[in-house]
Write an enzyme that holds these catalytic residues in place. Structure first.
Site, PDB file in Angstrom:
ATOM      1  N   CYS A  64     -29.033  23.448 -51.869  1.00  0.00           N
ATOM      2  CA  CYS A  64     -28.103  24.592 -51.861  1.00  0.00           C
ATOM      3  C   CYS A  64     -26.681  24.030 -51.909  1.00  0.00           C
ATOM      4  O   CYS A  64     -26.457  22.823 -51.763  1.00  0.00           O
ATOM      5  CB  CYS A  64     -28.296  25.411 -50.591  1.00  0.00           C
ATOM      6  N   HIS A  76     -32.047  17.716 -43.636  1.00  0.00           N
ATOM      7  CA  HIS A  76     -33.444  17.524 -43.259  1.00  0.00           C
ATOM      8  C   HIS A  76     -34.253  16.950 -44.413  1.00  0.00           C
ATOM      9  O   HIS A  76     -35.120  17.613 -44.976  1.00  0.00           O
ATOM     10  CB  HIS A  76     -34.044  18.854 -42.794  1.00  0.00           C
ATOM     11  N   HIS A  82     -25.270  21.416 -39.992  1.00  0.00           N
ATOM     12  CA  HIS A  82     -25.675  22.419 -38.994  1.00  0.00           C
ATOM     13  C   HIS A  82     -24.573  22.726 -37.999  1.00  0.00           C
ATOM     14  O   HIS A  82     -24.714  23.634 -37.180  1.00  0.00           O
ATOM     15  CB  HIS A  82     -26.863  21.897 -38.176  1.00  0.00           C
ATOM     16  N   CYS A 128     -21.550  23.586 -42.749  1.00  0.00           N
ATOM     17  CA  CYS A 128     -21.552  24.582 -43.822  1.00  0.00           C
ATOM     18  C   CYS A 128     -20.713  25.791 -43.388  1.00  0.00           C
ATOM     19  O   CYS A 128     -20.879  26.293 -42.277  1.00  0.00           O
ATOM     20  CB  CYS A 128     -22.984  25.026 -44.112  1.00  0.00           C
ATOM     21  N   HIS A 183     -33.221  24.348 -32.532  1.00  0.00           N
ATOM     22  CA  HIS A 183     -32.769  23.901 -33.860  1.00  0.00           C
ATOM     23  C   HIS A 183     -31.282  23.560 -33.740  1.00  0.00           C
ATOM     24  O   HIS A 183     -30.530  24.270 -33.051  1.00  0.00           O
ATOM     25  CB  HIS A 183     -32.984  25.023 -34.876  1.00  0.00           C
ATOM     26  N   GLU A 186     -28.686  23.990 -35.531  1.00  0.00           N
ATOM     27  CA  GLU A 186     -27.730  25.076 -35.822  1.00  0.00           C
ATOM     28  C   GLU A 186     -27.692  26.087 -34.670  1.00  0.00           C
ATOM     29  O   GLU A 186     -26.614  26.523 -34.245  1.00  0.00           O
ATOM     30  CB  GLU A 186     -28.128  25.793 -37.118  1.00  0.00           C
ATOM     31  N   THR A 228     -28.960  30.819 -40.152  1.00  0.00           N
ATOM     32  CA  THR A 228     -28.724  31.027 -41.593  1.00  0.00           C
ATOM     33  C   THR A 228     -29.981  30.874 -42.446  1.00  0.00           C
ATOM     34  O   THR A 228     -30.062  31.441 -43.529  1.00  0.00           O
ATOM     35  CB  THR A 228     -27.687  30.003 -42.115  1.00  0.00           C
ATOM     36  N   CYS A 231     -28.068  33.109 -44.862  1.00  0.00           N
ATOM     37  CA  CYS A 231     -27.118  32.781 -45.929  1.00  0.00           C
ATOM     38  C   CYS A 231     -27.670  33.167 -47.299  1.00  0.00           C
ATOM     39  O   CYS A 231     -28.886  33.331 -47.473  1.00  0.00           O
ATOM     40  CB  CYS A 231     -26.738  31.305 -45.890  1.00  0.00           C
TER      41      CYS A 231
HETATM   42 FE1  F3S Z   1     -27.376  25.719 -47.332  1.00  0.00          FE
HETATM   43 FE2  F3S Z   1     -25.319  26.396 -45.848  1.00  0.00          FE
HETATM   44 FE3  F3S Z   1     -27.264  28.089 -46.307  1.00  0.00          FE
HETATM   45  S1  F3S Z   1     -26.350  24.438 -45.828  1.00  0.00           S
HETATM   46  S2  F3S Z   1     -29.095  26.845 -46.537  1.00  0.00           S
HETATM   47  S3  F3S Z   1     -25.840  27.288 -47.839  1.00  0.00           S
HETATM   48  S4  F3S Z   1     -26.186  27.789 -44.385  1.00  0.00           S
END
Ligand code: F3S
Length: 292
Positions: free
Chosen positions: A12, A42, A75, A97, A125, A127, A168, A196
């Protein structure tokens, strides 16, 4: 056997950004020690590559050299850890992110307005730990689904004002399940669906692809939350679905697994590199050619 690679499989935007910032830091600070408190993303192979380039994975801040550089993972990072690293004198490179930052802002708004927080996500987790850092036990709970919410010990059902947010990478189905359960009892429910865009996109593509296939293969790190959620969605539509980390695991499945498969779908979590996805697709196509 026909092989279909799902759209939006793999990295992503946020993961690409975290990798780019980490690579740039490793290139720029060759004369200083560079630390991260855990996996940058990960994916084992990517982290091994960073390690070879000199990145040190170390969660114990007392071990850090004060001349060093510290990379905050995508995270996010608990504020008390960030402060401790800064006080030691290390330079911080932040790859958090922006979508994760946005969730934390939503959570703070809810707290300010007096809401009890329900986080749809996985306890422990990184995050989620970052999100709830500093909150008292009676201010929030974390649950992956309505069963976990029910068994929550923090008395969520005694609160009249509840704010719902999400990790997310959580699955839309689980978020909806928790939302419906809260709507049954809560008189003042404020909902922020903070899953997200990248996660929503990957999940919706898989919901369309899995029913068209006789088997689904989900490629990604075994500790990747969004990969595990993709597998759960695949299993709902196609019970013959499996989560593998790389092509080696695919090779070990054996002929029995591929019996009666006319179409196989492939998808991958947001932290799975293209070369791993490509090797899986290539192996499947070769297998198909040699067995047809
Ligand atoms: Fe990727 Fe950010 Fe979503 S790392 S999975 S765009 S929260």
């Amino acid at each position: 056997m026909k092989v279909i690679l799902s759209d939006h499989a793999g990295f992503c935007w946020g993961v690409k950004r975290a990798i780019r910032l980490t690579e740039e830091s490793l290139d720029a600070y060759t004369d200083r020690p560079i630390y991260a408190s855990g996996d940058i993303i990960h994916n084992r192979q990517v982290n091994e590559l960073f390690s070879k380039k000199g990145l040190m994975f170390e969660s114990d801040i007392t071990q850090y050299d004060s001349r060093g550089v510290f990379i905050v993972r995508s995270h996010g990072l608990a504020q008390n850890t960030r402060t401790a690293v800064q006080e030691k004198g290390l330079e911080i490179i932040d790859t958090t992110c922006p979508f994760v930052d946005r969730v934390r802002k939503r959570l703070e708004e809810l707290l300010q307005d007096g809401y009890y927080i329900v986080v749809c996500g996985k306890k422990g987790h990184p995050e989620v730990s970052h999100l709830v850092e500093g909150l008292k036990d009676d201010q929030y709970t974390v649950a992956r689904n309505s069963a976990e919410l029910e068994s929550s010990l923090t008395g969520w059902n005694t609160h009249t004002k509840i704010g719902l947010i999400s990790q997310t990478t959580q699955s839309q189905e689980m978020f909806d399940e928790i939302q419906e359960r809260l709507q049954e009892t809560c008189t003042d429910l404020r909902i922020y669906n903070t899953i997200c865009h990248a996660t929503i996109e990957r999940q919706s593509v898989v919901r369309e692809l899995a029913p068209q296939c006789d088997a689904m293969i989900v490629v990604g790190g075994k500790n990747s939350s969004n990969t595990k959620n993709l597998l759960q969605i695949c299993l709902e539509y196609q019970p013959h679905s499996i989560h593998i980390e790389d092509v080696d695991e695919l090779q070990q499945l054996g002929e029995e697994w591929f019996k009666n498969i006319n179409t196989v779908g492939v998808t991958a979590g947001a932290s799975t590199p293209d070369n791993i996805i490509d090797s899986v697709v290539t192996w499947l196509k070769n297998y198909s050619d040699t067995t047809s």
